[in-house]
Design a protein around this motif. Structure first.
Motif, PDB file in Angstrom:
ATOM      1  N   ASP A  16      16.705  43.307  32.597  1.00 28.90           N
ATOM      2  CA  ASP A  16      16.356  44.034  30.812  1.00 28.90           C
ATOM      3  C   ASP A  16      17.173  43.040  30.132  1.00 28.90           C
ATOM      4  OD1 ASP A  16      16.164  46.895  28.853  1.00 28.90           O
ATOM      5  OD2 ASP A  16      17.778  45.490  28.269  1.00 28.90           O
ATOM      6  N   TYR A  17      16.935  42.716  28.482  1.00 31.44           N
ATOM      7  CA  TYR A  17      18.170  41.570  27.656  1.00 31.44           C
ATOM      8  C   TYR A  17      18.997  42.719  27.625  1.00 31.44           C
ATOM      9  CZ  TYR A  17      12.750  39.309  28.307  1.00 31.44           C
ATOM     10  OH  TYR A  17      11.663  38.670  28.636  1.00 31.44           O
ATOM     11  N   ILE A  31      14.553  39.345  21.181  1.00 34.07           N
ATOM     12  CA  ILE A  31      15.951  38.947  22.281  1.00 34.07           C
ATOM     13  C   ILE A  31      17.027  39.379  21.293  1.00 34.07           C
ATOM     14  CG2 ILE A  31      17.171  37.767  24.106  1.00 34.07           C
ATOM     15  CD1 ILE A  31      14.085  35.764  23.706  1.00 34.07           C
ATOM     16  N   PRO A  32      17.382  40.635  21.622  1.00 36.88           N
ATOM     17  CA  PRO A  32      18.391  41.564  21.325  1.00 36.88           C
ATOM     18  C   PRO A  32      19.871  40.147  20.866  1.00 36.88           C
ATOM     19  CG  PRO A  32      18.094  42.675  23.077  1.00 36.88           C
ATOM     20  CD  PRO A  32      17.468  41.603  23.183  1.00 36.88           C
ATOM     21  N   PHE A  33      20.327  40.191  19.589  1.00 35.15           N
ATOM     22  CA  PHE A  33      21.334  39.221  18.832  1.00 35.15           C
ATOM     23  C   PHE A  33      21.956  39.057  20.037  1.00 35.15           C
ATOM     24  CE2 PHE A  33      24.117  38.002  16.189  1.00 35.15           C
ATOM     25  CZ  PHE A  33      24.452  36.663  16.395  1.00 35.15           C
ATOM     26  N   GLU A  34      22.484  40.473  20.419  1.00 31.38           N
ATOM     27  CA  GLU A  34      23.906  40.486  20.792  1.00 31.38           C
ATOM     28  C   GLU A  34      23.780  39.316  22.527  1.00 31.38           C
ATOM     29  OE1 GLU A  34      22.370  43.198  19.422  1.00 31.38           O
ATOM     30  OE2 GLU A  34      23.475  42.989  17.798  1.00 31.38           O
ATOM     31  N   THR A  35      22.840  39.783  22.753  1.00 25.13           N
ATOM     32  CA  THR A  35      22.829  39.081  24.094  1.00 25.13           C
ATOM     33  C   THR A  35      22.737  37.420  24.239  1.00 25.13           C
ATOM     34  OG1 THR A  35      21.249  41.400  24.829  1.00 25.13           O
ATOM     35  CG2 THR A  35      20.935  38.526  26.330  1.00 25.13           C
ATOM     36  N   LEU A  36      21.927  36.874  23.113  1.00 29.94           N
ATOM     37  CA  LEU A  36      22.072  35.646  22.619  1.00 29.94           C
ATOM     38  C   LEU A  36      23.210  34.660  22.338  1.00 29.94           C
ATOM     39  CD1 LEU A  36      18.453  35.164  20.886  1.00 29.94           C
ATOM     40  CD2 LEU A  36      18.355  34.262  22.441  1.00 29.94           C
ATOM     41  N   ASP A  37      23.886  35.804  21.321  1.00 31.93           N
ATOM     42  CA  ASP A  37      25.112  35.405  21.251  1.00 31.93           C
ATOM     43  C   ASP A  37      26.344  35.604  22.115  1.00 31.93           C
ATOM     44  OD1 ASP A  37      27.042  35.075  18.660  1.00 31.93           O
ATOM     45  OD2 ASP A  37      28.243  37.273  19.049  1.00 31.93           O
ATOM     46  N   CYS A  54      23.490  41.583  34.824  1.00 32.58           N
ATOM     47  CA  CYS A  54      22.498  40.670  34.841  1.00 32.58           C
ATOM     48  C   CYS A  54      21.804  39.272  33.792  1.00 32.58           C
ATOM     49  CB  CYS A  54      20.648  41.244  34.493  1.00 32.58           C
ATOM     50  SG  CYS A  54      19.787  41.237  35.789  1.00 32.58           S
ATOM     51  N   ILE A  55      22.080  39.118  32.529  1.00 35.55           N
ATOM     52  CA  ILE A  55      22.364  38.247  31.969  1.00 35.55           C
ATOM     53  C   ILE A  55      23.050  37.057  32.119  1.00 35.55           C
ATOM     54  CG2 ILE A  55      22.503  37.198  29.677  1.00 35.55           C
ATOM     55  CD1 ILE A  55      19.834  38.098  29.160  1.00 35.55           C
ATOM     56  N   GLU A  56      24.475  37.795  32.896  1.00 32.61           N
ATOM     57  CA  GLU A  56      25.351  36.952  33.332  1.00 32.61           C
ATOM     58  C   GLU A  56      25.044  36.272  34.733  1.00 32.61           C
ATOM     59  OE1 GLU A  56      28.541  36.738  31.911  1.00 32.61           O
ATOM     60  OE2 GLU A  56      28.861  35.337  33.418  1.00 32.61           O
ATOM     61  N   GLU A  57      24.379  36.474  35.520  1.00 32.68           N
ATOM     62  CA  GLU A  57      23.828  36.077  36.943  1.00 32.68           C
ATOM     63  C   GLU A  57      22.633  34.631  36.056  1.00 32.68           C
ATOM     64  OE1 GLU A  57      21.212  38.330  39.083  1.00 32.68           O
ATOM     65  OE2 GLU A  57      20.162  36.974  40.123  1.00 32.68           O
ATOM     66  N   PHE A  58      21.899  35.177  35.212  1.00 32.84           N
ATOM     67  CA  PHE A  58      20.901  34.246  34.375  1.00 32.84           C
ATOM     68  C   PHE A  58      21.831  32.607  33.973  1.00 32.84           C
ATOM     69  CE2 PHE A  58      19.282  33.222  30.509  1.00 32.84           C
ATOM     70  CZ  PHE A  58      17.684  32.482  31.230  1.00 32.84           C
ATOM     71  N   VAL A  59      22.634  33.110  33.385  1.00 35.08           N
ATOM     72  CA  VAL A  59      23.995  32.586  31.970  1.00 35.08           C
ATOM     73  C   VAL A  59      24.752  31.529  34.044  1.00 35.08           C
ATOM     74  CG1 VAL A  59      25.878  32.125  31.706  1.00 35.08           C
ATOM     75  CG2 VAL A  59      24.403  33.459  30.563  1.00 35.08           C
ATOM     76  N   ASN A  60      25.062  31.574  35.150  1.00 38.22           N
ATOM     77  CA  ASN A  60      25.453  30.939  35.805  1.00 38.22           C
ATOM     78  C   ASN A  60      24.464  30.038  36.622  1.00 38.22           C
ATOM     79  OD1 ASN A  60      28.220  32.193  35.427  1.00 38.22           O
ATOM     80  ND2 ASN A  60      27.978  33.884  36.793  1.00 38.22           N
ATOM     81  N   LYS A  61      23.444  30.225  36.289  1.00 39.04           N
ATOM     82  CA  LYS A  61      22.517  28.997  36.768  1.00 39.04           C
ATOM     83  C   LYS A  61      22.338  28.496  36.274  1.00 39.04           C
ATOM     84  CE  LYS A  61      20.553  32.110  40.682  1.00 39.04           C
ATOM     85  NZ  LYS A  61      18.739  32.974  41.303  1.00 39.04           N
ATOM     86  N   VAL A  62      22.495  27.987  35.083  1.00 39.87           N
ATOM     87  CA  VAL A  62      21.893  27.284  33.650  1.00 39.87           C
ATOM     88  C   VAL A  62      22.599  26.448  32.816  1.00 39.87           C
ATOM     89  CG1 VAL A  62      19.415  28.938  33.129  1.00 39.87           C
ATOM     90  CG2 VAL A  62      21.671  28.801  31.883  1.00 39.87           C
ATOM     91  N   ASP A  63      21.864  25.359  32.552  1.00 44.00           N
ATOM     92  CA  ASP A  63      22.759  24.990  31.574  1.00 44.00           C
ATOM     93  C   ASP A  63      22.739  25.010  31.018  1.00 44.00           C
ATOM     94  OD1 ASP A  63      23.972  22.776  34.347  1.00 44.00           O
ATOM     95  OD2 ASP A  63      21.626  21.699  33.797  1.00 44.00           O
ATOM     96  N   LEU A  64      22.044  25.065  29.545  1.00 43.53           N
ATOM     97  CA  LEU A  64      21.361  25.755  28.605  1.00 43.53           C
ATOM     98  C   LEU A  64      19.950  26.406  28.832  1.00 43.53           C
ATOM     99  CD1 LEU A  64      19.496  23.317  26.350  1.00 43.53           C
ATOM    100  CD2 LEU A  64      19.705  22.998  29.380  1.00 43.53           C
ATOM    101  N   VAL A  65      19.865  27.285  27.240  1.00 43.96           N
ATOM    102  CA  VAL A  65      18.942  28.379  27.180  1.00 43.96           C
ATOM    103  C   VAL A  65      18.075  27.873  25.954  1.00 43.96           C
ATOM    104  CG1 VAL A  65      19.015  30.622  26.768  1.00 43.96           C
ATOM    105  CG2 VAL A  65      20.760  30.411  28.641  1.00 43.96           C
ATOM    106  N   ILE A 120      13.783  31.257  34.451  1.00 46.78           N
ATOM    107  CA  ILE A 120      13.059  32.219  34.028  1.00 46.78           C
ATOM    108  C   ILE A 120      13.888  33.612  34.031  1.00 46.78           C
ATOM    109  CG2 ILE A 120      10.683  33.782  33.229  1.00 46.78           C
ATOM    110  CD1 ILE A 120       9.798  30.230  32.796  1.00 46.78           C
ATOM    111  N   PHE A 121      13.695  34.432  32.676  1.00 46.88           N
ATOM    112  CA  PHE A 121      14.688  35.525  32.771  1.00 46.88           C
ATOM    113  C   PHE A 121      13.428  36.781  32.489  1.00 46.88           C
ATOM    114  CE2 PHE A 121      16.753  39.598  31.009  1.00 46.88           C
ATOM    115  CZ  PHE A 121      17.938  39.470  32.362  1.00 46.88           C
TER     116      PHE A 121
END
Ligand code: ADP
Ligand code: MG
Length: 348
Positions: free
Chosen positions: A51-52, A75-81, A57-68, A31-32
């Motif tokens: 922060d979203y 959540i800011p659209f730019e982040t999700l995109d 920081c989001i990159e660290e999260f992305v590296n740990k997951v298979d999907l989101v 969880i982020f």
């Protein structure tokens, strides 16, 4: 079977209940959240505070997951995109772009020939005065509103005297409806024409915050069918994957209107944990992780009470009956109007 590492953006009560449901399915949850004391911290397998908008920081999260997936729509659209370019995000980010904005959301719904309240985009006070037909009405910020936040009731033109509109904000003015009832439809879409739909849930709001939900909703069969049809049509048109909630108004003449769409699991669906063989949370996880779809059936009628602010105190050491299920969101502090927990009662 290799475990799925599922990233969840947002760590409130919805994130917690998703993380609890994930344990049964052997999904690992990461969880982020931008709150270092987020409730879901108690239930997830891994927790990242940030922060979203902090893409590092989001990159660290992305590296740990298979999907989101996510537990709230703001959540800011730019982040999700950005995330979606590396790992799949379900439901897809474009959906959020529409639903994050009340004006785009209502335009989208009306384009499907589905009725909403009458509304108009508003940028200044003068524009309110020239839309008197929408008064009494509610002025709502186009973005970032929840639990009635960002809403102003306008009963007459006189109310405009004290109103200060922030110039950098966009609003909609929505005609006020003399409500008979509010209902919601929760459905989980797995793929084209493949769904599990819960029956309509009857909701009561107090001070614009959900207070109680129950099944069955006391509405006529025509409304039961139409609300389901509209929810299916919305999810189909969005090519939605996961659990979605459509909130409806019913007026005194039994006209049905879509109020809003929540592209996520929803507070009114908490009772499905105890009333159905598969909850809205489990169905969401099954859909986004592309697991098997299980025929979802009601076991019991049920009602759910939101415990808001101080309400939680008496329940923390209350002896429960065997048909009662209490959930404490374990939030750090009690605040008025804050959802602190809920109680579900099944009706045997
Ligand atoms: P939020 O995003 O805060 O949930 P909603 O638009 O769903 O905002 O409004 C919250 C509640 O306020 C609704 O569930 C309903 O009880 C009341 N409400 C909102 N808009 C209207 C309206 N146009 N007419 C009557 N009641 C409304
Ligand atoms: Mg709402």
């Amino acid at each position: 079977m290799t475990k799925v590492n599922l990233g969840i953006l947002g760590g409130g009560q919805l994130g917690s209940l998703l993380a609890i449901a994930a344990k049964k399915l052997e999904i690992k949850t990461i969880i982020f959240c931008n709150d270092k004391d987020a409730p879901a911290k108690h239930y997830c397998d891994d927790f990242i505070f940030g922060d979203y908008k902090d893409l590092k920081c989001i990159e660290e999260f992305v590296n740990k997951v298979d999907l989101v997936t996510f537990e709230f729509e703001n959540i800011p659209f730019e982040t999700l995109d950005q995330i979606n370019k590396q790992k799949k995000v379900y439901p897809k980010p474009e959906i959020n772009k529409v639903i994050q904005n009340r004006l785009l959301e209502k335009n989208f719904i009306n384009n499907l020939n589905i009725k909403t309240t009458s509304y108009k985009s508003i940028k200044s006070k003068i524009e309110i005065e020239s839309n008197k037909n929408l008064i009494p009405g509610l002025l709502k910020t186009c973005t970032l509103g929840y639990d009635g936040k960002g809403q102003f009731k306008i009963d007459s033109i006189n109310d405009l005297k004290d109103l200060k509109l922030e110039t950098n904000n966009e609003f909609i003015l929505e005609k006020f409806i003399d409500l008979k009832k509010e209902i919601s439809i929760i459905l989980t879409r797995f793929k084209k024409n493949s769904y599990e739909i819960y029956e309509p849930i009857e909701n009561v709001h107090k001070d614009q915050i959900l207070k109680t939900s129950k099944i069955p909703a006391e509405i006529n069969d025509k409304l039961k069918t139409l609300s389901k049809e509209w929810a299916v049509s919305i999810s189909e048109s969005l090519d939605y994957i996961g659990t979605l909630c459509v909130e409806f108004f019913i007026d005194k003449k039994d006209n049905l209107y879509v109020n809003e769409i929540a592209p996520r699991v929803h507070n009114s669906g908490h009772l499905t944990i105890n009333s159905h063989n598969v909850s809205q949370f489990e169905n969401h996880l099954r859909a986004v992780c592309q697991f098997e779809k299980i025929n979802t059936e009601k076991m019991f009628n049920a009602e759910m009470i939101n415990l808001i602010g101080d309400d939680i105190l008496e329940y923390r050491d209350k002896k429960l009956k065997d048909n009662e299920f209490f959930f404490d969101y374990k939030k750090k502090s009690i605040k008025p109007k804050r959802k602190m927990g809920h109680l579900t009662r099944i009706i045997k």
